[in-house]
Design a protein around this motif. Structure first.
Motif, PDB file in Angstrom:
ATOM      1  N   UNK A   1      50.950 -10.640  58.260  1.00 32.04           N
ATOM      2  CA  UNK A   1      52.122 -11.479  58.502  1.00 32.04           C
ATOM      3  C   UNK A   1      53.200 -11.596  57.563  1.00 32.04           C
ATOM      4  N   UNK A   2      54.061 -10.613  57.164  1.00 29.62           N
ATOM      5  CA  UNK A   2      55.048 -10.344  55.939  1.00 29.62           C
ATOM      6  C   UNK A   2      56.090 -11.537  55.591  1.00 29.62           C
ATOM      7  N   UNK A   3      56.372 -12.216  57.085  1.00 29.90           N
ATOM      8  CA  UNK A   3      57.465 -13.166  56.832  1.00 29.90           C
ATOM      9  C   UNK A   3      57.344 -14.366  57.863  1.00 29.90           C
ATOM     10  N   UNK A   4      57.986 -15.405  57.592  1.00 27.14           N
ATOM     11  CA  UNK A   4      57.931 -16.458  58.572  1.00 27.14           C
ATOM     12  C   UNK A   4      58.520 -16.252  59.990  1.00 27.14           C
ATOM     13  N   UNK A   5      59.403 -15.261  60.111  1.00 24.49           N
ATOM     14  CA  UNK A   5      59.734 -14.876  61.539  1.00 24.49           C
ATOM     15  C   UNK A   5      58.612 -13.949  62.043  1.00 24.49           C
TER      16      UNK A   5
ATOM     17  N   UNK B   1      58.458 -15.442  66.258  1.00 23.48           N
ATOM     18  CA  UNK B   1      59.464 -16.413  65.976  1.00 23.48           C
ATOM     19  C   UNK B   1      60.693 -15.788  66.061  1.00 23.48           C
ATOM     20  N   UNK B   2      60.969 -14.593  65.358  1.00 24.57           N
ATOM     21  CA  UNK B   2      62.285 -13.939  65.255  1.00 24.57           C
ATOM     22  C   UNK B   2      62.360 -12.908  66.341  1.00 24.57           C
TER      23      UNK B   2
END
Lengths: 697, 697
Positions: A180-184, A154-155
């Motif tokens: 997956x540590x983050x939303x991005x 996503x990022x």
């Protein structure tokens, strides 16, 4: 959806029947479309296409008549049915890979197995060990595992090094934790992932003992093989509708500390030694690197055909369509004029017609170069250092001169060719006037599906930095007095020798001089950029716009050169008249491009202002007039079956209006509904009860 | 569609929160977005927008959350529900026409009443007699009659004179017979016709006593007012899916000798005398003619806002998005860079940002000119001869100098402005990288709906002939020694006087010189074209390409001039800093355009090659750097509510990734289906039985 009444059925289009108009067009040209087709595709390739076409047309699931009407879910469902059937036929008929490629081209729609059949299988094959081949590749080949290639997030798109997904080595139980540590860090845009795949190759930052080792590929199961539900701590789905490509389930994917065994890391090039818990460095990544170059070369080769679909449709329709009178036409000839006779239409379509051939020949040249390089590389394996997806050889100190040239060439040409096709298709759509906007034109949907090519496999703007970097490096080498080792250093060296005496290219009279003028401009811009960077010490960022222009200029030179050289060797395959027209197309492509980019040509002193003026007002206009009578025959040589084009406007027989009318009146499901049109009435469709309106309000 | 598990809900995007990034962007600029908004739209206009927005947001039917997912039939049904609700609110709240326009802009989707509420009502009003107002306009205003404007046909778009539908006068029973003699005579592309309208204004060739009198408008009922079924001998339906505009039911329509009474022919300007059976010639068509000019001026005015939506979305996202490192960045600053900091992104977005203002000011200038002309015309009615839709005053010997200038200006600017917006939106979409391809970017769907503007109200290529014709006529007048009567003849005259001494415009140092250079180039091209036509007697067709360039050059001059003049008078409304930035935007627009069109500028000797070089490598690059810090504030001044943009990437608060993820995972209906992925399994979706697959195969 009901058949029209008899009085409607009796109606015919006015004027000369369009089929006769196209017949006249074909009769008045001596171009041998048949031999030109063979020259473009070989006899074997043409036969293959006809054979596969017949097979596909025999299966109901490939019927295209509802393609333009169906909504996303229904389109995806149909695409899944087609993908299954195609896999069955492939196996049943023992198709070759080439036959499968042709089938995909004829069907012309992305399908849910798309990434399984390309990147998933290729990655397992090229980056897996023999043990991993047994464990992953075999079941994948049998469609027991259905996979995808999960790289972008996503990022993070182009910048692979910035990926956030992690794969942490656990020395205790010899596993990796995918997280997956983050939303991005959510995987995003992954083809075949959204609804279809049960496995993924996941690119993740390998972490050993707290230390990041960069992105590496891991095979991870994501859905249950029976229920097809996501496994625990896996969150996966479809990313939603897109401008095109809606028959594909591009997906997202998140992991909550999912453990996978040691064998999951594809270990042909690098890995973790489970005994020492140490990273095993990559021996060579040149094969991976080669795959990327191959993908880009394929894009270049396809771009000619991609654009040719639009040019075929627009040329046939503009030949059939009559509109307005020629203002200067004599009284006895006052009927409406074929749209293709207007110079404002010719200046848009005919240079694009020339471009289709230019790109096709360039793509073929690229593939030949790639083949030569692969041969050479198989001898050189081990000399080249590791390279990441998206990174160039300059960054990895790769040694091979041919490889570096091929890499830069593929980057520059991928950018130029895909933009040219994208923009050209929109020009073709507009040339069809109002009807170009109808889905039945066949151009809009095709354009929408092709569009991401400008972004994937290297964003078209980003890629040009690779070209500039390579050209600067080559220029530095030439300045040091090194002997030219390839065409790039040769043209740079030639420019250096002659820049003081100047150029005097006869671009209007001599074809090889046209090629030389393009080389000159490219070399001029290279040394100008070098001066900015090395002497004036300007920042890299401030030069990006110049680099983009430089890449474009150099790539245009390569296209012109490939077109020219192909025609030099074509004389044995084509008759004199066809060859003659192809030479005119070469000149049209080259001089029209030169005129469009006039600024750079005169600044470099490759040509004079007067020459550009003449190219524009005289030579190009004359070429349009000379090529015009052959336009329909020339697009015929691309030999697109009507079934492939799926276009009312581009029909081979010219029956444009009958086909538009048939699709609108008899295939269009919206005509099944009767609306209740009054604002104060609560009903929307008379078939429904008032509940529908109520629900919406 | 189910809510994500808690571990997913806990995830946040990496790095500095995007909302903070945008806040920093806003803090570091002194541009006063608030006063700039008022300068652009007036206080009253801004208040109106907020008021209407609140009303719309309070109605469930206007909820946009499923817009990007729904298929055509569902979207059309929703659009119909919205159209009904809007008509109800309009009546309930006694909205002004301006409020209604704002509501349409905020909803941003064409609706089934679209053509009823515009062309149908306007045509009845402007071309009907008082008796016809009673019979047709009153019931239409009350939505008892719902209508459309049926002009274009399957075989005829721009060329109105070539229409094939006939209306034959029957002296015996004083009726007209409306008839479609061929398939190509089918009305086509008619908005609101396909499913919604029960009446149509039909443009048909009037035939009296065997003699054709040209196209005239007739009001014809086409569907039953109760059952909404087509009347006998009327064949009508929706033309099928399009590239965009799919919430509208563009339709086809055929008549099999349908009789309508004498009152059906709209008779304000011309008619048939039922007693003598003679044609009554048009007294004046200047009002009709004025409507077209007004429509084109509106397109020019809107183009700035149309483009600004894309620029707003791309600018905000490129400010929020971080990707790659700056190659030259110092070690302590090695984080990923904002994409908006890359010059390849700036060179694409910032000139477009400048263009949004340039077009907006030009549109406002056009509307003012139109108002002045209407005032003048109301005094002159009767002096001007008849004019057909699409025909220019040159062809009809119209006398008014101002009218002719306004007509040409509206044609040239409509062409330039709509192309600029269309092409600019695609540039914005690409600047968003991969995510630009998602429907959630909001750019693709908006682009697709706007696209036909390049074709309707005069095809953008065709229209340029009107501009060229007018400029040639003006040049002939100046050559004869006539005194300049307007700005066009003034710049032509000035060029003639100074042509020998030459120009020496200080385009890099002086803003008014920039405007003068654009005028010089336009005049140069005008006299060059005149020479080709009048002296060298070249055919009209061979000059079409030159005419297109000429129109473009002249229109660019007008845009530059309008931008410049608006800023001259802006100082009282805007503070010094904001005005300063607006001046930089003016220079960026002008010099970037100058550099893009360099060839014509140096050929005309308006500038030197060296000046263009400097403009490119120094001035433009410097302006990008100076404008960059204000980009976010500048797009804020366009003041698009998030509700209007409906874009994940363009959110005011920068929460790009959260919004993308929410739409994909929680709104996306495709995620409701579970597929059966194996090729040999007959099921497609596990929810369905095997029947679905069977039906497809």
């Amino acid at each position: 959806m009901s058949a029209p009444p008899q009085w409607v059925k009796n109606l015919k289009p006015s004027g000369t029947p369009s089929s006769e108009v196209l017949e006249q067009e074909r009769n008045k040209s001596n171009v041998n479309a048949d031999s030109l087709s063979t020259f473009l595709f070989t006899k074997e390739g043409r036969d293959r296409k006809q054979r596969v076409l017949k097979t596909l047309q025999g299966e109901k699931v490939f019927d295209k008549s509802q393609n333009y009407f169906a909504g996303r879910i229904d389109r995806f469902e149909t695409a899944l049915a087609r993908a299954k059937k195609l896999a069955q036929i492939h196996s049943r008929e023992s198709w070759t890979q080439e036959e499968r490629v042709v089938a995909n081209e004829l069907i012309s729609e992305p399908g849910p197995y798309g990434l399984h059949e390309s990147m998933f299988l290729i990655t397992l094959r090229d980056q897996g060990t023999p043990e991993q081949h047994e464990k992953f590749l075999r079941p994948a080949e049998q469609y027991k595992y259905i996979g995808c290639y999960a790289q972008t997030e996503l990022g993070h798109g182009s910048n692979v090094r910035g990926l956030e997904t992690t794969a942490t080595w656990n020395p205790d139980d010899k596993t990796f934790t995918i997280h997956s540590p983050t939303l991005t860090s959510s995987k995003w845009w992954i083809g075949s992932l959204g609804r279809t795949a049960n496995h993924a190759v996941v690119m993740a930052q390998l972490i050993i003992n707290g230390k990041g080792m960069g992105p590496h590929p891991f095979v991870v199961q994501i859905r249950d093989l029976q229920t097809h539900q996501p496994l625990e701590n896996v969150y996966v789905g479809d990313i939603g509708p897109k401008f095109g490509y809606n028959t594909m389930d591009n997906g997202y994917l998140l992991f909550n500390k999912v453990k996978v065994p040691h064998i999951s890391m594809l270990a042909k090039f690098s890995g973790v030694d489970p005994k020492t818990n140490q990273y095993v460095k990559p021996a060579s990544a040149s094969l991976v690197f080669g795959t990327l170059t191959w993908v880009r070369s394929t894009i270049v080769l396809q771009s000619g055909g991609v654009l040719a679909r639009g040019v075929t449709i627009a040329t046939r329709y503009c030949a059939v369509r009559h509109q307005f009178q020629d203002r200067d036409a004599p009284e006895w000839h006052k009927g409406e004029n074929q749209v293709l006779n207007y110079t404002t239409v010719q200046i848009r379509l005919l240079p694009l017609l020339a471009t289709t051939f230019a790109l096709h020949f360039t793509g073929k040249g690229m593939m030949a170069l790639y083949g030569a390089n692969q041969k050479k590389m198989s001898q050189d394996v081990g000399k080249v250092g590791g390279a990441q997806r998206g990174a160039g050889p300059e960054e990895t100190n790769a040694g091979s001169d041919l490889l570096a040239d091929l890499h830069a060439t593929s980057c520059g040409l991928k950018s130029l060719a895909s933009f040219t096709a994208v923009e050209g298709l929109e020009v073709c759509r507009r040339a069809c006037g109002g009807h170009g906007y109808s889905s039945f034109s066949g151009i809009g949907p095709w354009y929408a599906d092709y569009l991401p090519t400008a972004t994937w496999e290297g964003d078209n703007y980003m890629l040009t930095q690779q070209v500039a970097r390579y050209l600067l490096k080559s220029a530095r080498s030439v300045l040091k007095g090194n002997e030219p080792t390839n065409d790039t250093t040769a043209i740079l060296s030639n420019f250096l020798q002659k820049q003081d005496t100047g150029a005097a290219f006869d671009v209007l009279g001599n074809d090889s001089d046209v090629v030389a003028a393009f080389a000159w401009r490219s070399a001029f811009l290279t040394f100008a950029a070098l001066k900015h960077r090395d002497e004036q010490k300007r920042s890299w960022n401030s030069l990006l716009v110049d680099f983009y222009r430089l890449s474009r200029a150099h790539s245009q030179y390569m296209v012109v050169k490939n077109f020219y050289e192909t025609l030099q060797s074509a004389s044995t395959d084509l008759d004199v008249e066809t060859t003659g027209i192809m030479h005119k197309l070469f000149r049209l492509y080259a001089l029209h491009t030169l005129e469009q980019e006039a600024s750079e040509f005169y600044t470099s002193s490759a040509v004079t202002v007067r020459q550009i003026e003449l190219a524009r007002i005289s030579t190009v206009m004359k070429l349009l007039e000379e090529i015009r009578p052959h336009a329909v025959k020339l697009v015929d040589s691309w030999e697109f079956p009507d079934w492939q084009l799926d276009s009312s406007l581009g029909r081979y027989d010219g029956k444009v209006y009958e086909d538009m009318f048939y699709r609108a009146s008899e295939l269009n499901p919206l005509n099944k509904v009767t609306v209740d049109p009054y604002p104060d009435s609560p009903t929307l469709f008379k078939q429904n009860d008032a509940g529908a309106m109520k629900a919406k309000l």
